[in-house]
Design a protein around this motif. Sequence first.
Motif, short mmCIF file in Angstrom:
data_model
loop_
_atom_site.label_atom_id
_atom_site.label_comp_id
_atom_site.label_asym_id
_atom_site.label_seq_id
_atom_site.Cartn_x
_atom_site.Cartn_y
_atom_site.Cartn_z
N GLY A 106 53.07 36.94 88.58
CA GLY A 106 53.78 36.67 89.82
C GLY A 106 53.05 35.77 90.79
N TYR A 107 51.91 35.21 90.39
CA TYR A 107 51.20 34.27 91.24
C TYR A 107 50.19 33.53 90.38
CZ TYR A 107 49.55 32.38 95.69
OH TYR A 107 49.26 31.54 96.73
N GLY A 139 56.89 37.27 97.47
CA GLY A 139 58.22 37.81 97.24
C GLY A 139 58.90 37.25 96.00
N ASP A 140 58.66 35.98 95.73
CA ASP A 140 59.15 35.36 94.50
C ASP A 140 58.18 34.25 94.13
OD1 ASP A 140 59.92 32.95 96.05
OD2 ASP A 140 61.64 34.12 96.69
N LEU A 155 61.43 33.57 90.27
CA LEU A 155 62.08 34.88 90.17
C LEU A 155 61.47 35.85 91.18
CD1 LEU A 155 61.99 35.22 86.28
CD2 LEU A 155 64.02 34.72 87.67
N PRO A 156 62.22 36.89 91.58
CA PRO A 156 61.63 37.93 92.44
C PRO A 156 60.46 38.60 91.73
CG PRO A 156 64.02 38.13 92.38
CD PRO A 156 63.65 37.13 91.32
N THR A 183 63.12 31.00 97.42
CA THR A 183 64.42 31.18 96.80
C THR A 183 65.37 31.89 97.76
OG1 THR A 183 64.10 33.39 95.85
CG2 THR A 183 63.18 31.51 94.62
N ALA A 184 66.60 32.10 97.28
CA ALA A 184 67.60 32.80 98.08
C ALA A 184 67.23 34.25 98.33
CB ALA A 184 68.97 32.72 97.40
#
Length: 345
Positions: A106-107, A139-140, A155-156, A183-184
């Motif tokens: 995620g990072y 967060g994403d 992605l989240p 992202t959204a």
Amino acid sequence: MEGGIDRHGRWTDAPPADAEPLPGRFVLAGLVDAHCHLSIADDGDAAGPRPLPLPQAGQNLRAAQQAGITLIRDMGSPGAITLQMPVAADGAGLLAAGRFLAPSGGYFPALHEPVDADDLVQAARTQIAAGARWVKLIGDFPAVEQGVTRPHLALPTYAIEDVRRLVRAVHAEGARVAAHTTTALAADLVAAGVDSIEHGDALTVDALRALADQGGAWTPTLCAALAPAPPDDPVRRRRLAQRRERLAYLLDEAVRHQVTVLAGTDVVGNLPREVRLLTELGLSPQSALAAASSNARRYLLTDGTSGDFATGRPANLVTYHDDPRDDPEVLRRPAATFAAGHRLH
């Protein structure tokens, strides 16, 4: 504005009788970089960003202070090394978030140790116990394949309910949550109660309105978001133009809904360029400078230390020979800087 600084470095309503005039004709509350990474370098190559040791992070902090930046919010460091540095006091210094909160994948792998969802709250509490006033949630994030990020695969990182648990726990400890998002998912993160949105390329008007209602802030990090595209890559240049147009629209909506906009340089930028980009995308020169000084100080300093021109408060200010409203490059040339009542130059 009339006033002066006494021999103890505190602001007074009138200059002391034996005071000497500070150089410069224009004065700002001490500059603020609301999103930087003192312990990370980005050489612009395929290897991606890399961690820096503590001594170099300290050098970066001192260089920023010499440039008139009296308050820095460091938005994440490998191994939480910035929590080993002195914390902000008397309205100047460092507000450090510590480690990045992100799961495996995620990072950037070189910059963080993964945090599973079940350990998210405890990891945040550990950072707060070590002195963090903010925690940094990723967060994403784009998928990383063989060391290369794929922005179109962002992605989240955590389920939104895990984010809500994190926010409740952090707020209970008296700290705040900054969320990285491109992202959204930004709207869901705002609804979960995060305090500031970092980057926020995909914010919506509704999310900005909600962010304003809950007293939140947005740091668009324009130097990073609008980094020049290679001239021989028309696809990236077209995407950059679209992103620039989108961010200009969002900034206009942020101002309309009274969201606190913060100036932050991330890893690749600098404050004069960030202020210039804010004005190019529609903010008035005064508003852009406030995002890098007075407004940012009021938002970040909730302990009453943001009253830099209040009688009896330690002085945090920077002076210039020329007017930075006319040209943000003036910010590179401070005439004098006071941080926490101490003159730096």
